[in-house]
Design a protein around this motif. Sequence first.
Motif, mmCIF file in Angstrom:
data_model
loop_
_atom_site.group_PDB
_atom_site.id
_atom_site.type_symbol
_atom_site.label_atom_id
_atom_site.label_comp_id
_atom_site.label_asym_id
_atom_site.label_seq_id
_atom_site.Cartn_x
_atom_site.Cartn_y
_atom_site.Cartn_z
ATOM 1 N N ILE A 129 29.373 41.978 42.234
ATOM 2 C CA ILE A 129 28.507 41.094 41.603
ATOM 3 C C ILE A 129 28.971 40.855 40.426
ATOM 4 O O ILE A 129 29.275 39.801 39.939
ATOM 5 C CB ILE A 129 27.009 41.552 41.438
ATOM 6 C CG1 ILE A 129 26.359 41.443 43.000
ATOM 7 C CG2 ILE A 129 26.172 40.593 40.739
ATOM 8 C CD1 ILE A 129 26.512 40.554 43.803
ATOM 9 N N GLY A 130 29.395 41.896 39.656
ATOM 10 C CA GLY A 130 29.839 41.963 38.184
ATOM 11 C C GLY A 130 31.116 41.093 37.838
ATOM 12 O O GLY A 130 31.154 40.361 36.965
ATOM 13 N N HIS A 131 31.995 41.303 38.620
ATOM 14 C CA HIS A 131 33.287 40.704 38.788
ATOM 15 C C HIS A 131 33.546 39.661 39.624
ATOM 16 O O HIS A 131 33.876 38.322 39.434
ATOM 17 C CB HIS A 131 34.280 41.817 38.946
ATOM 18 C CG HIS A 131 35.733 41.123 38.913
ATOM 19 N ND1 HIS A 131 36.508 41.128 39.911
ATOM 20 C CD2 HIS A 131 36.401 41.017 37.736
ATOM 21 C CE1 HIS A 131 37.587 40.669 39.934
ATOM 22 N NE2 HIS A 131 37.838 40.613 38.639
ATOM 23 N N ASP A 132 33.691 40.133 41.118
ATOM 24 C CA ASP A 132 33.974 39.196 42.208
ATOM 25 C C ASP A 132 33.044 37.670 42.185
ATOM 26 O O ASP A 132 33.778 36.847 42.605
ATOM 27 C CB ASP A 132 33.809 39.849 43.454
ATOM 28 C CG ASP A 132 34.760 40.944 43.644
ATOM 29 O OD1 ASP A 132 35.548 41.092 42.648
ATOM 30 O OD2 ASP A 132 34.891 41.789 44.332
ATOM 31 N N LEU A 133 31.857 37.775 42.183
ATOM 32 C CA LEU A 133 30.919 36.847 42.161
ATOM 33 C C LEU A 133 31.398 35.547 41.389
ATOM 34 O O LEU A 133 31.356 34.492 41.673
ATOM 35 C CB LEU A 133 29.399 37.203 42.247
ATOM 36 C CG LEU A 133 28.437 35.997 42.273
ATOM 37 C CD1 LEU A 133 28.656 35.397 43.435
ATOM 38 C CD2 LEU A 133 26.889 36.655 42.292
ATOM 39 N N ALA A 134 31.542 35.994 40.118
ATOM 40 C CA ALA A 134 31.953 34.909 39.110
ATOM 41 C C ALA A 134 33.373 34.018 39.453
ATOM 42 O O ALA A 134 33.133 33.009 39.534
ATOM 43 C CB ALA A 134 32.252 35.373 37.779
ATOM 44 N N LEU A 135 34.281 34.868 39.879
ATOM 45 C CA LEU A 135 35.500 34.376 40.558
ATOM 46 C C LEU A 135 35.430 33.586 41.784
ATOM 47 O O LEU A 135 36.005 32.571 41.956
ATOM 48 C CB LEU A 135 36.521 35.280 40.720
ATOM 49 C CG LEU A 135 36.818 36.308 39.477
ATOM 50 C CD1 LEU A 135 38.037 37.194 39.796
ATOM 51 C CD2 LEU A 135 37.200 35.636 38.185
ATOM 52 N N ALA A 136 34.279 34.015 42.717
ATOM 53 C CA ALA A 136 34.116 33.397 43.700
ATOM 54 C C ALA A 136 33.417 31.982 43.628
ATOM 55 O O ALA A 136 33.583 30.986 44.487
ATOM 56 C CB ALA A 136 33.234 34.272 44.644
ATOM 57 N N VAL A 137 32.605 31.873 42.575
ATOM 58 C CA VAL A 137 31.867 30.594 42.163
ATOM 59 C C VAL A 137 32.939 29.546 41.864
ATOM 60 O O VAL A 137 33.061 28.331 42.188
ATOM 61 C CB VAL A 137 31.083 30.923 41.114
ATOM 62 C CG1 VAL A 137 30.403 29.508 40.561
ATOM 63 C CG2 VAL A 137 29.873 31.600 41.483
ATOM 64 N N VAL A 138 33.993 30.065 41.091
ATOM 65 C CA VAL A 138 35.104 29.348 40.346
ATOM 66 C C VAL A 138 35.939 28.753 41.637
ATOM 67 O O VAL A 138 36.365 27.687 41.544
ATOM 68 C CB VAL A 138 35.875 29.953 39.345
ATOM 69 C CG1 VAL A 138 37.073 29.283 38.995
ATOM 70 C CG2 VAL A 138 35.036 30.259 38.172
ATOM 71 N N ASP A 139 36.261 29.836 42.586
ATOM 72 C CA ASP A 139 37.025 29.543 43.754
ATOM 73 C C ASP A 139 36.507 28.324 44.425
ATOM 74 O O ASP A 139 37.001 27.236 45.290
ATOM 75 C CB ASP A 139 37.435 30.824 44.778
ATOM 76 C CG ASP A 139 38.346 31.603 43.897
ATOM 77 O OD1 ASP A 139 38.916 31.344 42.884
ATOM 78 O OD2 ASP A 139 38.135 32.830 44.380
#
Length: 244
Positions: A129-139
């Motif tokens: 949640i803390g790291h991957d989710l933000a990058l997944a939103v951008v992806d």
Amino acid sequence: MAQTQQIGQSEQTQRVGRQPGPFLAVDPVVDRMRAFRSAWHPADGVAVFNRVYLTVTEEIGHAIEAGGFADRRAAATLDVRFAERYLTAVDAAATGRPSPACWRPLFRYRRHPGVRPLQFALAGINAHIGHDLALAVVDTCRVLECAPADLEDEFDRVGDVLVLLEERIREELMPGPDLLEIADPLTHLLGCWSLDRARDGAWLAARSLWQLRGLPELAEEFTERLDRSVGLVGRMLLTPLTRP
């Protein structure tokens, strides 16, 4: 005139992000997590998180198929891009390549006998949640050619599933009365972390990264700092509470 153009561009972005049609299937990532579940020992710390995350992904997949999301294509794309971040970290660790800093504590302590299953589960959720989710939103925004604001409903719905699951995890994995000497410090340790706060932070990070997309050096620095800070929290969550 400029305001009219901005409104038109916004409406066009929303249409692009919400158009019907084929989307990334959730089944392949679910299949990989099921394979991990079969291959790993149940006591393995990464296996503990994998079981939790598999349940989440299956539930979201069912909700997508049942029409639980207004935009099933956006929801499926976000879900798959999100899962791929975890799968990539697992592949990196398995082949000796560097994994993101946020995942390293879990891979390092996955077989430590002094770490409780609840700690493993929440450390994995923290990294994801803390790291991957933000990058997944951008992806997802890049794939669908939309902005984070266009994915807010899908983001919130996925977050709601995670919050419900976190409550279930705490109930199922918290040590019973026969292990009160562990339960007390564990309750104190895990009380320092909140999924709601992590989710809010992920949304803010996603919006920030989207604003920095035209400044690659700053975006990379922001991502690295986010990765390291989430990794520090993960290391705290995995503090051994019993002696080997």
